[in-house]
Design a protein around this motif. Structure first.
Motif, PDB file in Angstrom:
ATOM      1  N   GLU A 110       0.825  -1.207   0.000  1.00  0.00           N
ATOM      2  CA  GLU A 110       0.000   0.000   0.000  1.00  0.00           C
ATOM      3  C   GLU A 110       0.868   1.270   0.000  1.00  0.00           C
ATOM      4  OE1 GLU A 110      -3.609   2.043   2.636  1.00  0.00           O
ATOM      5  OE2 GLU A 110      -2.701   0.134   3.237  1.00  0.00           O
ATOM      6  N   GLN A 111       1.952   1.240   0.781  1.00  0.00           N
ATOM      7  CA  GLN A 111       2.841   2.409   0.827  1.00  0.00           C
ATOM      8  C   GLN A 111       3.561   2.599  -0.510  1.00  0.00           C
ATOM      9  OE1 GLN A 111       5.724   2.242   3.951  1.00  0.00           O
ATOM     10  NE2 GLN A 111       6.636   4.213   3.469  1.00  0.00           N
ATOM     11  N   SER A 131      -3.870  -0.167  -7.440  1.00  0.00           N
ATOM     12  CA  SER A 131      -4.469  -1.215  -6.611  1.00  0.00           C
ATOM     13  C   SER A 131      -5.406  -2.090  -7.433  1.00  0.00           C
ATOM     14  CB  SER A 131      -5.239  -0.584  -5.444  1.00  0.00           C
ATOM     15  OG  SER A 131      -4.387   0.196  -4.635  1.00  0.00           O
ATOM     16  N   GLY A 152       1.200   4.117  -2.917  1.00  0.00           N
ATOM     17  CA  GLY A 152       0.987   5.520  -2.581  1.00  0.00           C
ATOM     18  C   GLY A 152       2.134   6.401  -3.047  1.00  0.00           C
ATOM     19  N   SER A 163      -6.388   3.378  -5.709  1.00  0.00           N
ATOM     20  CA  SER A 163      -5.917   3.944  -6.971  1.00  0.00           C
ATOM     21  C   SER A 163      -6.000   2.917  -8.084  1.00  0.00           C
ATOM     22  CB  SER A 163      -4.469   4.426  -6.821  1.00  0.00           C
ATOM     23  OG  SER A 163      -3.618   3.331  -6.557  1.00  0.00           O
ATOM     24  N   GLU A 203      -1.703  13.150  -3.300  1.00  0.00           N
ATOM     25  CA  GLU A 203      -2.040  11.920  -2.594  1.00  0.00           C
ATOM     26  C   GLU A 203      -3.293  11.288  -3.207  1.00  0.00           C
ATOM     27  OE1 GLU A 203      -0.373  10.442  -0.261  1.00  0.00           O
ATOM     28  OE2 GLU A 203       1.157  11.994   0.084  1.00  0.00           O
ATOM     29  N   ALA A 204      -3.345   9.987  -3.189  1.00  0.00           N
ATOM     30  CA  ALA A 204      -4.514   9.269  -3.711  1.00  0.00           C
ATOM     31  C   ALA A 204      -5.661   9.340  -2.721  1.00  0.00           C
ATOM     32  CB  ALA A 204      -4.155   7.818  -4.003  1.00  0.00           C
ATOM     33  N   TYR A 261       1.979   6.693  -6.894  1.00  0.00           N
ATOM     34  CA  TYR A 261       0.883   7.587  -7.294  1.00  0.00           C
ATOM     35  C   TYR A 261       1.276   9.045  -7.065  1.00  0.00           C
ATOM     36  CZ  TYR A 261      -3.894   9.300  -7.863  1.00  0.00           C
ATOM     37  OH  TYR A 261      -5.023   9.966  -8.305  1.00  0.00           O
ATOM     38  N   ARG A 262       1.932   9.324  -5.933  1.00  0.00           N
ATOM     39  CA  ARG A 262       2.330  10.696  -5.613  1.00  0.00           C
ATOM     40  C   ARG A 262       3.388  11.205  -6.575  1.00  0.00           C
ATOM     41  NH1 ARG A 262       2.942   9.757  -0.776  1.00  0.00           N
ATOM     42  NH2 ARG A 262       5.196   9.472  -0.648  1.00  0.00           N
TER      43      ARG A 262
END
Length: 208
Positions: free
Chosen positions: A126-127, A148, A130, A145, A140-141, A133-134
Motif C-alpha cells: 500500500e505504501q 491497486s 501511494g 488507486s 495523494e490518492a 501515485y504521488r
C-alpha cells in the motif's frame, strides 16, 4: 522358448481381494493364450473387509510365473519392488463427499488469501503504491488507486494461470502444481513403505 514381457508400476490400487498378476501388470507375449494364462496367476489374497497394503518383489512374481509356466522366459520392464493397495468397494454418501470437497476448497481459498495478505504487508504494498501515485500524479490518492485495481486483477490472472484452472476448465494439458506435488508425495510415501518393508523383512519375496 517363449518370452513374457511384464511391466509393473511402483504402486497400484485394487478393489478385489484376490490379486492376480493382470490387475497390476502390463503383460506382452507373442502367444496371446500364454499371456492370458500368466495374467490369471494369483499373486496374493487380501482380507475382504479390510483395507490392505503389501510390498512385493518382482522376484516373487517371476517365481510364480515359472512355477505355472516353466518353459517361459520372463523379462521385467518395470519396478523391482512395488506396493499394492487394497481398498474394498464401498459407496460414500454424496453429502459427505461434497462436504470434503467444500472443506478443501475453503482451506485452499483462505490459505492462499492469507499468504497473499501477509506477503503484501511484509513488502508494504500500500505504501509503495501511494509513493508511485504521488510521484506520477503529484498528489495523494483519495481511496484505492488504479494501481491497486490493476494489481488485484493481476493477482486473479496469476492465480488462474498458476493453478491451470478457470472454473471447471483447464487452460492447458499440463499437470497443475497440486497434481505435481501430490505425485511427488505419493512417490515418497511408496519409497518409504517399500524400504521399511525391506528392512523389517515384511516384503513378499521369493519363497514367501
Amino acid at each position: 522358448m517363449a518370452v513374457i514381457y511384464i511391466k509393473i508400476e511402483q504402486s497400484s490400487c485394487v478393489r478385489e481381494p484376490k490379486l492376480r498378476i493382470k490387475e497390476i501388470a502390463s503383460i506382452y507375449c507373442q502367444d496371446p493364450e500364454l499371456a492370458y494364462q500368466v495374467g490369471e496367476i494369483e499373486l496374493y489374497q487380501f482380507r475382504k473387509q479390510e483395507n490392505g497394503r503389501e510390498v512385493f518383489s518382482i522376484l516373487r512374481v517371476i517365481e510364480l510365473i515359472k512355477k505355472q509356466c516353466p518353459e517361459v522366459e520372463v523379462e521385467n520392464m518395470g519396478e523391482n519392488d512395488f506396493i499394492v493397495y487394497y481398498k474394498p468397494p464401498k459407496k460414500e454418501k454424496k453429502f459427505i463427499l461434497w462436504s470434503k470437497i467444500f472443506l478443501i476448497c475453503l482451506v485452499s481459498f483462505f490459505g492462499a488469501g492469507f499468504s497473499i495478505m501477509t506477503y503484501n504487508n511484509d513488502v508494504n504494498t500500500e505504501q509503495v503504491f501511494g509513493m508511485l501515485y504521488r510521484l506520477v500524479m503529484g498528489q495523494e490518492a483519495n481511496g484505492p488507486s488504479i494501481l491497486s485495481l490493476t494489481y488485484s486483477i493481476g493477482l486473479l490472472v496469476g492465480v488462474i494461470v498458476f493453478f491451470n484452472h478457470a472454473a471447471q476448465k483447464r487452460l492447458t494439458d499440463d499437470p497443475t502444481p497440486f497434481q505435481v506435488q501430490m505425485r511427488l508425495y505419493e512417490r515418497d510415501v511408496n519409497d518409504t513403505f517399500i524400504k521399511g518393508a525391506g528392512r523389517k523383512e515384511e516384503e513378499i519375496d521369493v519363497g514367501s
